[in-house]
Design an enzyme around this catalytic site. Sequence first.
Site, mmCIF file in Angstrom:
data_model
loop_
_atom_site.group_PDB
_atom_site.id
_atom_site.type_symbol
_atom_site.label_atom_id
_atom_site.label_comp_id
_atom_site.label_asym_id
_atom_site.label_seq_id
_atom_site.Cartn_x
_atom_site.Cartn_y
_atom_site.Cartn_z
ATOM 1 N N HIS A 65 61.641 -31.160 19.994
ATOM 2 C CA HIS A 65 62.974 -30.596 20.200
ATOM 3 C C HIS A 65 63.914 -31.044 19.096
ATOM 4 O O HIS A 65 63.935 -32.214 18.726
ATOM 5 C CB HIS A 65 63.551 -31.077 21.533
ATOM 6 C CG HIS A 65 62.794 -30.590 22.717
ATOM 7 N ND1 HIS A 65 63.150 -29.452 23.409
ATOM 8 C CD2 HIS A 65 61.698 -31.066 23.334
ATOM 9 C CE1 HIS A 65 62.297 -29.276 24.420
ATOM 10 N NE2 HIS A 65 61.411 -30.237 24.385
ATOM 11 N N ASP A 309 56.231 -33.788 21.312
ATOM 12 C CA ASP A 309 57.253 -33.347 22.273
ATOM 13 C C ASP A 309 58.489 -34.248 22.190
ATOM 14 O O ASP A 309 59.065 -34.633 23.204
ATOM 15 C CB ASP A 309 56.671 -33.346 23.695
ATOM 16 C CG ASP A 309 57.378 -32.344 24.609
ATOM 17 O OD1 ASP A 309 58.193 -31.559 24.095
ATOM 18 O OD2 ASP A 309 57.116 -32.356 25.830
ATOM 19 N N GLY A 328 62.452 -36.514 29.117
ATOM 20 C CA GLY A 328 62.017 -36.506 27.727
ATOM 21 C C GLY A 328 62.260 -37.818 27.020
ATOM 22 O O GLY A 328 63.083 -38.623 27.443
#
Lengths: 421, 353
Positions: A65, A309, A328
């Site tokens: 991200h 990720d 996350g």
Amino acid sequence: MTSELLRQVRLLDPVADTDRVADVLITDGTIAAVEPHIGDVPAAAEIVDRPGLVLGTGLIDLYSHSGEPGFESRETLQSLRQAAIAGGFTRLTVLPDTQPAIDHPGGVEFLRSSLQSSSTALPQVQLWGALTLGAAGKQLAELADLAAAGVVGFAESQSLQNWALLRRSLEYAQPLGKPIALWCWDAELSGGGVVRDGVEAMRLGLPGNPSFAETAPLAALLECVAAIGTPVHLMRVSTARSVEQIAAAKASGLPITASTTWMHLLLNINAVQSYDPSLRLEPPLGNPTDQAALIDAVEQGIIDAIAIDHTPYTYEEKTVAFAEAPPGAIGLELALPLLWQRLVESGNWSALTLWRALSVHPARCLGQPLEAIAPNQRAELTLFDPQQTWKVTSSSLKSTSTNTPWLGQELIGRVIKVWTP
Amino acid sequence: MADTTWFRRHIISLADFTPAEYDTVLQTAASFREVLSRRTKKVPTLQGQVVTNLFFESSTRTRSSFELAAKRLSADILNFAPGTSSITKGETILDTAKTYLAMGTDMMVIRHREAGVPLAIAQEMDRLNTHVGVLNAGDGQHEHPSQALLDLFTICTLLDPNEPHLALLRGKKIAIVGDILHSRVARSNIWSLTASGAEVHLAGPPTLLPRWFAEFVSQNSARTSATGDRIPHSGHTESEPSPPLGQLFLHWSLPAALENADFVMTLRLQKERMTQHLLPSLREYHQQFGMTRDRLKLCQPHVKVLHPGPVNRGVEISSDLMDDPAFSLIAQQVTSGVAVRMALLYLMGSGRV
């Protein structure tokens, strides 16, 4: 002309499937020679002669991200790329759930122009296009336009909850020939769970998310793939049962690839006893049996790749109760040292198994070539010192965010240099 | 005052409490119960110390109980209430705690609607090298140690009013009935009661009593001390608390759990459970798992019923049973609560000054 000679490095080449010691000469970013001993060294060559260094094919990030655009306090494209380089990644693949989402060619262009403004040696950044408008899972994005704008593939960072939409996406995108990455997770079945269901979830007093919130939609997705035929990459595989489903599907010839995340390989729910909000992940960390199955599955190639990720959040966003934390953790700078220490040094995996799952296999999942380490190739390489120790702090990290359970701890292993083409 | 040694700075969980610690709490609480029976119900023990109630989740009963306990010990007390706070203005939970630290707080009594917050604040206090002790007054569905300790004190006092101690419970059958899944009270009680050597029988419908609870106290998964190892990957764990003496049983119907029980602990049922598909109706719940005078006939004749309050009359327990002093210990629990909380604040607070 600049030359670098790396003396007696451990050369890990998962493309050629070799693990050997050699001298490597790199001249102006091109591999000039790879030999057991290079005698004929250019006069001006910089010589790196330290025992125990590892030189491997460049690491490839399958999905991460970016904070920018939209959440620059979490991460900018600049800090993201520096973090990728510091972690040994030569290619970085950004998920489309930025704000605004990468759901139209304008978004692709905007990011591309932001990326050009920088001059530092940085990884190649490639973009996943959103499968749906606003990455909101409601309506198909203009996929053909996005493909023409050069996205590497299509991904939904959130799980699609609408099977009709999923079906049509797979049908519509088939002729575009781009990878499609999907995450199997049923919001209703997960029932607000924030850790994997089981006895430890009960002890922790945290709402449990059952394995079948992943495996039930995975079974349905595999049925769709079998019927429609569009290749799919399965993101964030996190349960032992999913591994069985994927193994069976691959054995029956379905066009699927799969990844788990580095955190799911290194940790299980027992770590959550600390209630560290950095361990709040989606999908949640598995039970110990899940973790063991994932480690085996990567080694056997049932799970192809290890994804990072990387998910940055600010201190304020994460300094909340575990269950209230956004899911996350960051990972680009931490994954290689920790995976090496915990899975290679420990003897679970060969060095090639790890390197394969972090380089050539992610490239394959993205439908991209990765060259063997051989003369006349542009150097796309990562130089790693498995012995160097360093402390994870907000100043040692390139990433703007520090949401990781390893903050403040000493790690063994650090990337020294990366060559990007 | 009981002559005791106490090494625990924070009370977050009962998972790693030792039998000696339980006995220390029981003895100390017995001393304070005596104090509370005097004409002057106040001792100067914590004079000059500041106890802060950090109740991120609103609560009146538990907060009042802690407030009275602190006042009886002559401590100064500060109350943080969520509605009027700046927690909605971008302040983190740690910022709030540090504000009260800066005011000179010695002990923090913390309640939060989510698990793990008291632990996080305790770790932050340790990281800052303060001597602040943190007492978990209920965190999400995780634990509520002071409630379980007051339940333990209530039961042990009934069994031996002069010398309440843990071993009194050995071999007793205790049923915990109701919404175990969502209950922090049940979790803390499972740790303390199994540590005492009691036979603990859990009863509830499968949706509120997942099968995982059968392994709740088993030793096969490594537990670290609650405020201990924060390092998730260090590969070693701290020394294990002594294994529970008592056994844990799970029942999806009430009669087997009640058969010959010495004590029955009922739990509060939140009425929103129906909308989460966990129960069809309150009516059916009461029919299946509600405690009534009739059901008590399955238990020992001397059986007593407990409830942490507040009670949904006619749901988890029938109204007449709740009010029957021959069976109900509910009032004693509330009274015990003050003595037990005095004991906990005393044990955490002494040794510092």
